[in-house]
Scaffold this active site. Structure first.
Site, mmCIF file in Angstrom:
data_model
loop_
_atom_site.group_PDB
_atom_site.id
_atom_site.type_symbol
_atom_site.label_atom_id
_atom_site.label_comp_id
_atom_site.label_asym_id
_atom_site.label_seq_id
_atom_site.Cartn_x
_atom_site.Cartn_y
_atom_site.Cartn_z
ATOM 1 N N GLY A 192 0.596 -1.203 0.013
ATOM 2 C CA GLY A 192 -0.036 -0.082 -0.087
ATOM 3 C C GLY A 192 0.717 1.119 -0.080
ATOM 4 N N GLY A 193 2.134 1.260 -0.604
ATOM 5 C CA GLY A 193 3.040 2.184 -0.599
ATOM 6 C C GLY A 193 3.365 2.559 0.759
ATOM 7 N N SER B 174 5.428 -4.901 -2.509
ATOM 8 C CA SER B 174 5.466 -3.671 -3.211
ATOM 9 C C SER B 174 6.052 -2.672 -2.016
ATOM 10 C CB SER B 174 3.740 -3.212 -3.210
ATOM 11 O OG SER B 174 3.606 -2.232 -4.013
#
Length: 553
Positions: free
Chosen positions: A133-134, A219
């Protein structure tokens, strides 16, 4: 639709986390209750639920208050409790938009979840996962990363944390606020370190080995793992790491972070000397302001032939402050502090199809080679035509859309992953292992005939072994990204077993999978993970040599 920009990229990461957190697409948090199970921690006794051979403890506090006068600071000391505290519901996620089937987001969000085969004092490897989610959304309760199957099928203990995110986790105040706010630009990362310390002090009671802890993440979680790999405060608490589709080579410099703080204060009409007024601004207002500032991707690569482009102000994430994060995680070299800690790193073959899907981009599937050139020119300028020619030479049978996806995917996640592998190999310490996830989903991107392939974030449910046939023998439901083919179950098992074995031994291995050699700068072996796995030497050699020639690697 042209080349993805930073705001689009970050919103895509957010949507990936939101989609994969939806229970009907992932592994449900709703279990048939078997029995309660209790365990002692350093702060008090807790009660979890044992279901189908796995004991699950949710919403365990690992840090104290971070609201009020503790905003932007280290947490207040966690207070012990008497009696037995329920650990049956997930804790509040960090401040963000509401998340389905989770409590309302809150500033006080320092909770973690544990999945274990048994609280039996055995020394199982611990897999400490950093959610994606960044650096702005997500939680340790996302359904696709439910740890039950991983714990049950591979005899490991899985831990996931909530921690501060966005403005509340990464606002740089060191130069304005004094010693009480030292490390303010890395509060979200230091929260994770506190979670690791909790694991060190408590995980033996959950059947885990505090001296055999693997950190991993996808991510934004890969970028967090990259930072932890370089942080002195984290070093005592983990033994190996895996960075998945999130190569955090470089983070924000403190000068840029200070500019972002100035932007925020200006938008709020607060003079720098009155920075304390930030403590009184409602969290919802800070979240709204966060959305108004320019977004910045959670990790950066080279993007000029002269080196690294300066990161512009805006966005929130870890800050290279010289203390909590002493230097960029993998620039100019792999961190010496983790020289003797094995590392996994890699990416998905078709990362960019996720972003085409998220942006409802159907036009890319109709591109000819001239159209590919027009799309890529804003990003690559005078190098664009040479880039396309290099890829057409290396992959002569690729269609224009396939070539566009290949270039965009490797540029986004591949170059940084290779960079990390090369720097770790040059260090001459513990081994590094490079991979590509390549299982192909047959599901078309809506509005096109182009298949999803191996998009960004599809690996999450696979590596958690949540791509499995139903335990009751019913017909399997279609996987949200993974499609319907039964081969996905084999690919998921391979992925999960490789990672669990790495957590156990420091070397990834699995039944019916070739021996995975460590990466080196001569043969450059890469494991391609699929229903049938294979080792490929010098993979993407021609393409990577071109990227090097224009200074992007």
């Amino acid at each position: 639709m042209h080349s993805i920009n930073r705001r689009d990229f970050l919103s895509g990461l957010s949507l990936a986390t939101a989609v994969l957190a939806t229970p009907r697409y992932g592994f449900s948090w709703v279990h048939k209750a078997n029995e309660f199970v209790e365990v002692d921690t350093t702060y008090g006794r807790i009660k979890g639920m044992r279901t189908e051979g796995v004991s699950v403890f949710k919403g365990i506090p690992y840090g104290g208050r971070v609201s009020g006068d503790r905003r932007f600071r280290r947490p207040a000391p966690l207070e012990s409790w008497t009696g037995v505290r329920d650990a049956l519901q997930v804790g509040a996620p960090a401040i963000q938009a509401p998340r389905r089937n989770e409590p309302a987001p809150a500033e006080d969000c320092l909770f973690l979840n544990v999945w274990t085969p048994a609280n039996d004092n055995r020394k199982r490897p611990v897999m400490f996962y950093n959610h994606g989610g960044g650096f702005v959304i997500g939680s340790g309760a996302s359904a696709s990363q439910d740890g039950s199957n991983l714990a049950r099928n591979f005899d490991v203990v899985v831990v996931e944390t909530n921690h501060r995110l966005g403005l509340l986790g990464f606002l740089y105040l060191d130069e304005l606020a004094g010693s009480d706010y030292a490390g303010s630009g890395n509060m979200g990362m230091l929260d994770i370190v506190d979670g690791l310390k909790w694991v060190h002090d408590n995980i033996a009671q959950f059947g885990g080995d505090p001296n055999n802890v693997m950190i991993w993440g996808e991510s934004g979680g890969g970028a967090k793992t990259s930072c932890l790999y370089a942080m002195p405060s984290a070093a005592p608490y983990f033994n190996k790491a895996s960075i998945e589709s999130g190569p955090g080579v470089r983070m924000t410099l403190k000068e840029t972070a200070a500019e972002t703080t100035s932007l925020l204060l200006k938008e709020l009409n607060i003079a720098p000397k009155d920075w304390r007024k930030l403590l009184d601004v409602p969290a919802a207002d800070l979240l709204a302001m966060q959305g108004k500032l320019p977004s910045v991707a959670p990790f950066l690569g080279k993007n000029t032939s002269k080196g690294v482009a300066p990161r512009r102000a805006g966005g929130f994430g870890p800050v290279v402050d010289g203390h909590a994060l002493p230097h960029n995680p993998f620039d100019p070299t792999a961190p010496a502090i983790s020289k003797n800690k094995p590392l996994l790193v890699g990416w998905n073959e078709d990362e960019f199809t996720f972003f085409a899907w998220e942006r409802k981009d159907t036009e890319f599937a109709k591109l000819d080679f001239e159209g590919v050139q027009k799309r890529l020119e804003p990003q690559y300028g005078e190098d664009t035509l040479k880039l396309i020619e290099a890829y057409r030479k290396a992959t002569p049978n690729a269609t224009a859309p396939q070539l566009y996806i290949a270039i965009s995917s490797i540029a986004m996640m591949g170059l940084g992953s290779v960079d990390i592998a090369e720097k770790k190999a040059k260090q001459g310490g513990a081994p590094v292992f490079l991979y590509n996830f390549g299982y192909k989903s047959e599901k078309p991107i809506p509005g096109t005939d182009y298949p999803m392939g191996t998009p960004h974030a599809m690996d999450i449910s696979f590596k958690f072994n949540n791509e499995v046939p139903p335990r009751d023998g019913s017909t399997p439901k279609e996987s949200f990204f993974g499609g319907n083919r039964p081969e996905r179950f084999t690919a998921s098992h391979h992925f999960a077993e490789l990672w669990a074995t790495f957590a156990r031994t420091g070397r990834p291995a699995a039944k019916d999978v070739p021996t995975w050699p460590a990466y080196n700068l001569k043969t450059r072996p890469t494991m391609r993970i699929d229903s049938t796995c294979e080792i490929i030497d010098n993979r993407f050699n021609e393409e990577l040599n071109f990227w090097r020639s224009i200074g992007r690697l």
